[in-house]
Design a protein around this motif. Structure first.
Motif, PDB file in Angstrom:
ATOM      1  N   UNK A 292     -28.433 -46.741  84.247  1.00 52.43           N
ATOM      2  CA  UNK A 292     -28.905 -47.110  82.922  1.00 52.43           C
ATOM      3  C   UNK A 292     -30.415 -46.856  82.897  1.00 52.43           C
ATOM      4  N   UNK A 293     -31.005 -46.896  81.713  1.00 50.62           N
ATOM      5  CA  UNK A 293     -32.440 -46.643  81.620  1.00 50.62           C
ATOM      6  C   UNK A 293     -33.263 -47.651  82.423  1.00 50.62           C
ATOM      7  N   UNK A 294     -32.955 -48.947  82.382  1.00 50.33           N
ATOM      8  CA  UNK A 294     -33.754 -49.875  83.194  1.00 50.33           C
ATOM      9  C   UNK A 294     -33.704 -49.555  84.694  1.00 50.33           C
ATOM     10  N   UNK A 295     -32.549 -49.123  85.194  1.00 49.37           N
ATOM     11  CA  UNK A 295     -32.433 -48.762  86.616  1.00 49.37           C
ATOM     12  C   UNK A 295     -33.272 -47.521  86.900  1.00 49.37           C
ATOM     13  N   UNK A 296     -33.149 -46.509  86.040  1.00 43.01           N
ATOM     14  CA  UNK A 296     -33.918 -45.276  86.228  1.00 43.01           C
ATOM     15  C   UNK A 296     -35.411 -45.550  86.110  1.00 43.01           C
ATOM     16  N   UNK A 297     -35.801 -46.397  85.185  1.00 44.77           N
ATOM     17  CA  UNK A 297     -37.214 -46.738  85.017  1.00 44.77           C
ATOM     18  C   UNK A 297     -37.751 -47.454  86.252  1.00 44.77           C
ATOM     19  N   UNK A 298     -36.949 -48.339  86.834  1.00 44.74           N
ATOM     20  CA  UNK A 298     -37.348 -49.029  88.061  1.00 44.74           C
ATOM     21  C   UNK A 298     -37.671 -48.019  89.158  1.00 44.74           C
ATOM     22  N   UNK A 299     -36.784 -47.051  89.374  1.00 44.18           N
ATOM     23  CA  UNK A 299     -37.013 -46.058  90.417  1.00 44.18           C
ATOM     24  C   UNK A 299     -38.176 -45.136  90.067  1.00 44.18           C
ATOM     25  N   UNK A 300     -38.362 -44.839  88.782  1.00 49.91           N
ATOM     26  CA  UNK A 300     -39.500 -44.032  88.361  1.00 49.91           C
ATOM     27  C   UNK A 300     -40.810 -44.758  88.672  1.00 49.91           C
ATOM     28  N   UNK A 301     -40.849 -46.055  88.406  1.00 48.42           N
ATOM     29  CA  UNK A 301     -42.062 -46.842  88.680  1.00 48.42           C
ATOM     30  C   UNK A 301     -42.354 -46.858  90.173  1.00 48.42           C
ATOM     31  N   UNK A 302     -41.341 -47.082  91.004  1.00 52.30           N
ATOM     32  CA  UNK A 302     -41.548 -47.093  92.456  1.00 52.30           C
ATOM     33  C   UNK A 302     -42.048 -45.726  92.921  1.00 52.30           C
ATOM     34  N   UNK A 303     -41.430 -44.657  92.442  1.00 56.36           N
ATOM     35  CA  UNK A 303     -41.876 -43.309  92.807  1.00 56.36           C
ATOM     36  C   UNK A 303     -43.303 -43.033  92.360  1.00 56.36           C
ATOM     37  N   UNK A 304     -43.640 -43.473  91.154  1.00 57.93           N
ATOM     38  CA  UNK A 304     -44.992 -43.281  90.637  1.00 57.93           C
ATOM     39  C   UNK A 304     -46.010 -44.037  91.480  1.00 57.93           C
ATOM     40  N   UNK A 305     -45.683 -45.258  91.850  1.00 59.45           N
ATOM     41  CA  UNK A 305     -46.586 -46.040  92.699  1.00 59.45           C
ATOM     42  C   UNK A 305     -46.804 -45.325  94.034  1.00 59.45           C
ATOM     43  N   UNK A 306     -45.737 -44.795  94.621  1.00 60.72           N
ATOM     44  CA  UNK A 306     -45.872 -44.094  95.905  1.00 60.72           C
ATOM     45  C   UNK A 306     -46.740 -42.843  95.771  1.00 60.72           C
ATOM     46  N   UNK A 307     -46.567 -42.100  94.679  1.00 58.13           N
ATOM     47  CA  UNK A 307     -47.384 -40.905  94.448  1.00 58.13           C
ATOM     48  C   UNK A 307     -48.851 -41.292  94.277  1.00 58.13           C
ATOM     49  N   UNK A 308     -49.120 -42.306  93.469  1.00 52.12           N
ATOM     50  CA  UNK A 308     -50.502 -42.745  93.238  1.00 52.12           C
ATOM     51  C   UNK A 308     -51.139 -43.235  94.537  1.00 52.12           C
ATOM     52  N   UNK A 309     -50.412 -44.001  95.319  1.00 53.64           N
ATOM     53  CA  UNK A 309     -50.972 -44.508  96.572  1.00 53.64           C
ATOM     54  C   UNK A 309     -51.193 -43.374  97.574  1.00 53.64           C
TER      55      UNK A 309
END
Length: 133
Positions: free
Chosen positions: A50-67
């Motif tokens: 669902x979108x909330x699940x996909x958004x959760x993984x997108x946020x985690x991936x984005x945080x890892x890229x930024x860090x």
């Protein structure tokens, strides 16, 4: 790398991450012009994307890229905090993510209240970890 090059890398990374978020938004099912945020994005798949699940993984991936970019651009020496162990930004991120998972599990298991308040508790916990640990 020069400053202009880092600006270009940062802008390109932001564009790629926003494009991925746009693709996720485009995949949200609609019915009669209404967005069905919690319906499955892929029918018959092995996981309920669902979108909330996909958004959760997108946020985690984005945080890892930024860090990762922060670690390359601004190398850090480990510091000793309240726990008495040396930690880097990445270590503190891991501690934050792990602790936030436990906060959310406890929040759901103990039926403390609405889930958005758990997010607020996790944000406070993250601020404390990055400040003190």
């Amino acid at each position: 790398m020069t400053r202009n090059r880092w600006t270009l890398v940062s802008a390109a990374t932001a564009l790629v991450l926003l494009a991925i978020l746009g693709l996720l938004l485009a995949a949200v099912p609609r019915e009669g012009g209404e967005w069905l945020w919690t319906d499955q994005m892929t029918k018959g798949g092995w996981m309920a994307w669902s979108f909330p699940v996909a958004l959760f993984f997108w946020v985690i991936g984005t945080i890892l890229v930024v860090f990762t970019l922060l670690a390359i651009r601004f190398p850090e020496t480990p510091r000793v905090g309240v726990l008495g162990i040396e930690t880097t930004r990445g270590d503190r991120l891991f501690i934050t993510l792990l602790g936030s998972a436990f906060i959310n599990i406890a929040w759901l298991g103990l039926d403390i209240g609405p889930q958005p308040w758990a997010f607020a508790a996790c944000a406070l916990y993250a601020a404390l970890v990055f400040w003190k640990v």
